[in-house]
Design an enzyme around this catalytic site. Structure first.
Site, mmCIF file in Angstrom:
data_model
loop_
_atom_site.group_PDB
_atom_site.id
_atom_site.type_symbol
_atom_site.label_atom_id
_atom_site.label_comp_id
_atom_site.label_asym_id
_atom_site.label_seq_id
_atom_site.Cartn_x
_atom_site.Cartn_y
_atom_site.Cartn_z
ATOM 1 N N LYS A 16 46.553 46.154 31.819
ATOM 2 C CA LYS A 16 47.573 45.515 32.668
ATOM 3 C C LYS A 16 48.740 46.433 32.942
ATOM 4 O O LYS A 16 49.374 46.339 33.993
ATOM 5 C CB LYS A 16 48.039 44.196 32.043
ATOM 6 C CG LYS A 16 46.939 43.138 32.089
ATOM 7 C CD LYS A 16 47.457 41.727 32.090
ATOM 8 C CE LYS A 16 46.311 40.771 32.370
ATOM 9 N NZ LYS A 16 46.597 39.390 32.035
ATOM 10 N N LYS B 224 34.104 43.216 34.038
ATOM 11 C CA LYS B 224 34.036 41.749 34.011
ATOM 12 C C LYS B 224 34.537 41.121 35.322
ATOM 13 O O LYS B 224 35.401 41.690 35.993
ATOM 14 C CB LYS B 224 34.793 41.196 32.806
ATOM 15 C CG LYS B 224 36.289 41.212 32.964
ATOM 16 C CD LYS B 224 36.988 40.231 32.028
ATOM 17 C CE LYS B 224 38.431 40.149 32.502
ATOM 18 N NZ LYS B 224 39.314 39.267 31.871
ATOM 19 N N LYS C 261 39.840 37.381 38.004
ATOM 20 C CA LYS C 261 40.671 36.711 39.007
ATOM 21 C C LYS C 261 41.336 37.704 39.939
ATOM 22 O O LYS C 261 41.583 37.426 41.092
ATOM 23 C CB LYS C 261 41.835 36.001 38.300
ATOM 24 C CG LYS C 261 41.526 34.754 37.596
ATOM 25 C CD LYS C 261 42.779 34.324 36.803
ATOM 26 C CE LYS C 261 42.472 33.163 35.899
ATOM 27 N NZ LYS C 261 43.552 32.841 34.988
HETATM 28 P P1 TYM Z 1 42.365 34.001 30.777
HETATM 29 O O1 TYM Z 1 43.218 33.032 31.505
HETATM 30 O O2 TYM Z 1 42.329 35.409 31.236
HETATM 31 O O3 TYM Z 1 40.881 33.480 30.744
HETATM 32 C C1 TYM Z 1 40.564 32.172 30.305
HETATM 33 C C2 TYM Z 1 39.251 32.160 29.576
HETATM 34 O O4 TYM Z 1 38.196 32.615 30.446
HETATM 35 C C3 TYM Z 1 37.490 33.669 29.793
HETATM 36 N N1 TYM Z 1 36.987 34.621 30.809
HETATM 37 C C4 TYM Z 1 35.723 35.009 30.894
HETATM 38 N N2 TYM Z 1 34.638 34.701 30.169
HETATM 39 C C5 TYM Z 1 33.478 35.287 30.525
HETATM 40 N N3 TYM Z 1 33.353 36.154 31.557
HETATM 41 C C6 TYM Z 1 34.418 36.493 32.315
HETATM 42 N N4 TYM Z 1 34.286 37.326 33.332
HETATM 43 C C7 TYM Z 1 35.676 35.912 31.992
HETATM 44 N N5 TYM Z 1 36.916 36.011 32.521
HETATM 45 C C8 TYM Z 1 37.709 35.205 31.777
HETATM 46 C C9 TYM Z 1 38.516 34.306 28.876
HETATM 47 O O5 TYM Z 1 37.912 35.043 27.846
HETATM 48 C C10 TYM Z 1 39.246 33.087 28.367
HETATM 49 O O6 TYM Z 1 38.537 32.471 27.310
HETATM 50 N N6 TYM Z 1 45.144 34.938 26.793
HETATM 51 C C11 TYM Z 1 44.205 34.007 27.359
HETATM 52 C C12 TYM Z 1 44.776 32.596 27.473
HETATM 53 C C13 TYM Z 1 45.292 32.069 26.198
HETATM 54 C C14 TYM Z 1 44.524 31.633 25.081
HETATM 55 C C15 TYM Z 1 45.455 31.207 24.116
HETATM 56 C C16 TYM Z 1 43.146 31.551 24.853
HETATM 57 C C17 TYM Z 1 46.609 31.926 25.875
HETATM 58 N N7 TYM Z 1 46.692 31.403 24.617
HETATM 59 C C18 TYM Z 1 45.037 30.733 22.859
HETATM 60 C C19 TYM Z 1 42.739 31.069 23.606
HETATM 61 C C20 TYM Z 1 43.665 30.666 22.639
HETATM 62 C C21 TYM Z 1 43.847 34.488 28.736
HETATM 63 O O7 TYM Z 1 44.566 35.201 29.381
HETATM 64 O O8 TYM Z 1 42.702 33.963 29.225
#
Ligand code: TYM
Length: 330
Positions: free
Chosen positions: A113, A195, A198
């Site tokens: 990032k 991967k 978004k």
């Molecule tokens: P975020 O918002 O980037 O993504 C949300 C969830 O989607 C999963 N994910 C994927 N899984 C498989 N293949 C992909 N291409 C893919 N892209 C995204 C992510 O692994 C995630 O599970 N930091 C976290 C949000 C968060 C969080 C937490 C998660 C904040 N606090 C506490 C768990 C526990 C995040 O940015 O996810």
């Protein structure tokens, strides 16, 4: 015996993708009977990049609608907005003081990032994993279902918890990650070596949950494969085809062997169409429900308010324990 606890969340930045759905939400739906579940919209984490305020507000509501449309029963799950449970920010600060610069510097997401937002490498981006640790540890979560990209953050949450427990005696449950083999890392359709994200610049690389069926079909038809014309699971040598197989397997609950058998002798054209159709079939009812829910903001408000009320009970208990242990007068 009381149920084990789950916590997970999604950032409120940008449009949700098929990766978010298959890597996270779809698994949560399957776990809701067995666990006591807390699913949040991580809107504080979203502040590490610049957002238009109105868009951030709308995205937050959209994610609540997606959670429910995808099958999370608001009666069985605590669905809430992170910022509405103030304990997250407070424990986040405390845990900052138990986390080292060195370990945060090693986070690959921070490095990625920082490259992407070189003009805005803020302190929040750096301490992002600490707030995530607070999210998890406040609920004494046993299990954290996430995609593979979040594993490093989960590891640091475990390290912080262990460190704290060592100094003050058992305070936090040490959380385990839960990542599925087939859907833990859904790759881009144009670049199957990174991967699905978004923030992809090439829109054909990513399926958004809001994409219309024709768009989904078109994107899958354009997906990068290879010249072999054989549907075989081999992520190293055939990343494009293997990724499509994983997507297909995830939405149809089939193993890679079953998928190989089903498409034996079939060319990539037919295979891609079948993958697209299966994804559309899975997403269409969710999209329909999602649109209905967005037209009912009062109902969404009821859900997140009740979710936050429940979440606060557990979160404040943990925070009080932490404060007592470290000498903060409550
Ligand atoms: P975020 O918002 O980037 O993504 C949300 C969830 O989607 C999963 N994910 C994927 N899984 C498989 N293949 C992909 N291409 C893919 N892209 C995204 C992510 O692994 C995630 O599970 N930091 C976290 C949000 C968060 C969080 C937490 C998660 C904040 N606090 C506490 C768990 C526990 C995040 O940015 O996810």
């Amino acid at each position: 015996m009381s149920k084990k606890i789950i916590l997970s969340g999604i950032q409120a930045t940008g449009k949700l993708t098929l990766g978010n759905y298959l890597g996270a939400i779809d698994n949560w739906v399957k776990m809701q009977e067995e666990y006591e579940c807390y699913y949040m919209i991580a809107n504080l984490h979203s502040l590490t990049v610049r957002n238009d305020p109105e868009t951030l507000r709308n995205n937050t509501l959209k994610i609540i609608a997606i959670y429910v449309a995808a099958g999370l029963d608001p009666e069985k799950n605590n669905i809430f907005i992170q910022s509405q449970v103030k304990e997250h920010a407070e424990l986040g600060w405390i845990l900052n003081c138990y986390t080292y610069m060195g370990e945060l510097s090693r986070m690959t997401q921070f490095k990625d990032k920082s490259l992407k937002h070189a003009d805005n490498i803020n302190a929040g981006l750096f301490t992002y994993p600490v707030l995530m640790a607070a999210d998890i540890l406040l609920y004494q979560a046993n299990l954290v279902p996430v995609g593979a990209d979040q594993m490093q953050h989960l590891e640091i949450a475990r390290d912080i918890a262990e460190r704290f427990n060592k100094i003050y005696g058992k305070t936090f449950v040490i959380p385990e990650g839960y990542i599925t083999k087939t859907s833990g890392r859904i790759m881009g359709l144009q670049d199957p070596t990174s991967k699905m994200s978004k923030s992809a610049t090439n829109l054909n690389d990513v399926i958004f949950l809001e994409d219309e069926p024709e768009v989904i079909l078109k994107k899958f038809k354009k997906a990068v494969t290879d010249s072999e014309n054989i549907v075989k699971f081999d992520p190293e040598n055939k990343p494009g085809v293997s990724n499509l197989m994983q997507i297909y397997g995830s939405v149809t609950s089939k193993t890679m062997e079953e998928v190989e058998k089903e498409f034996e002798g079939s060319g990539y054209g037919n295979f891609k169409t079948k993958v697209a159709e299966a994804v559309v079939e899975k997403l269409e009812p969710i999209q329909k429900k999602y649109k209905e829910l967005l037209n009912n903001p009062e109902y969404l408000e009821k859900i997140y308010k009740k979710g936050a009320d429940n979440a606060r009970k557990l979160a404040s208990k943990t925070l009080d324990t932490v404060k007592e242990k470290i000498g903060i007068i409550i």
